[in-house]
Design an enzyme around this catalytic site. Structure first.
Site, short mmCIF file in Angstrom:
data_model
loop_
_atom_site.label_atom_id
_atom_site.label_comp_id
_atom_site.label_asym_id
_atom_site.label_seq_id
_atom_site.Cartn_x
_atom_site.Cartn_y
_atom_site.Cartn_z
N HIS A 1 -9.92 5.40 -0.50
CA HIS A 1 -11.07 4.88 0.25
C HIS A 1 -10.63 3.83 1.25
O HIS A 1 -9.52 3.30 1.16
CB HIS A 1 -12.15 4.30 -0.67
CG HIS A 1 -11.71 3.15 -1.54
ND1 HIS A 1 -11.22 3.32 -2.81
CD2 HIS A 1 -11.69 1.82 -1.32
CE1 HIS A 1 -10.92 2.13 -3.33
NE2 HIS A 1 -11.19 1.21 -2.44
N HIS A 61 -9.87 -3.45 3.28
CA HIS A 61 -8.63 -2.88 2.73
C HIS A 61 -8.65 -1.36 2.76
O HIS A 61 -9.71 -0.75 2.94
CB HIS A 61 -8.36 -3.39 1.31
CG HIS A 61 -9.35 -2.98 0.26
ND1 HIS A 61 -10.44 -3.75 -0.10
CD2 HIS A 61 -9.42 -1.87 -0.51
CE1 HIS A 61 -11.11 -3.13 -1.06
NE2 HIS A 61 -10.54 -1.99 -1.33
N GLU A 112 -4.72 -1.58 -1.40
CA GLU A 112 -5.03 -1.40 -2.82
C GLU A 112 -4.33 -0.11 -3.27
O GLU A 112 -4.35 0.89 -2.55
CB GLU A 112 -6.55 -1.26 -3.00
CG GLU A 112 -6.99 -1.03 -4.43
CD GLU A 112 -8.52 -0.90 -4.58
OE1 GLU A 112 -9.22 -0.66 -3.57
OE2 GLU A 112 -9.00 -1.05 -5.71
CO CO Z 1 -11.17 -0.80 -3.01
#
Ligand code: CO
Length: 134
Positions: free
Chosen positions: A7, A79, A130
């Site tokens: 994502h 992020h 991440e």
């Molecule tokens: Co995230």
């Protein structure tokens, strides 16, 4: 080492307004809002065929994204999340190469109930990264 893009996360000042933009204006599938008090955020996921957009809004005082919103009052990209098959192996390899892992370096349980880690943006082209174990 990294596999798919899981994502892209966007911090937003108004979660309902952002969900409406994605649902109505952009015509995407949008999840219900979910409070994650342990992470200090409320999330909405936009489900695309090949990835997701994570809309983030601060929850409670001391939210880790409040500072970001203060600096970017209209919101912005926060992020990117890449999938890995073994997060400990990925962490150890990155640390050996000099990359900084945020926090205590131990994986936390993220928004999809899977182990996640964050990597220092200065080590990754100015982008907070991440890693999520899939
Ligand atoms: Co995230």
């Amino acid at each position: 080492m990294i596999d798919r893009l899981n994502h892209v996360a966007i911090v937003v000042p108004d979660l309902d307004a952002a969900a409406t933009i994605y649902r109505e204006t952009l015509g995407a599938r949008v999840s219900a809002a979910k409070d994650m008090p342990e992470h200090g955020v409320t999330t909405v996921f936009v489900e695309l065929d090949n990835t997701k957009i994570e809309l983030l809004h601060p929850l409670g005082s001391g939210s880790p994204i409040q500072n970001f919103l203060d600096k970017n009052p209209s919101g912005g990209m926060h992020h990117v999340c890449y999938e890995v098959t073994d997060i400990i192996e990925a962490r150890d390899r990155l640390k050996a190469e000099g990359a900084r892992v945020l926090g205590d370096g131990e994986p936390q349980i993220g928004a999809h109930d899977r182990p996640v880690l964050f990597l220092h943006p200065k080590d990754f082209c100015g982008t907070l990264v991440e890693l999520e174990q899939i």
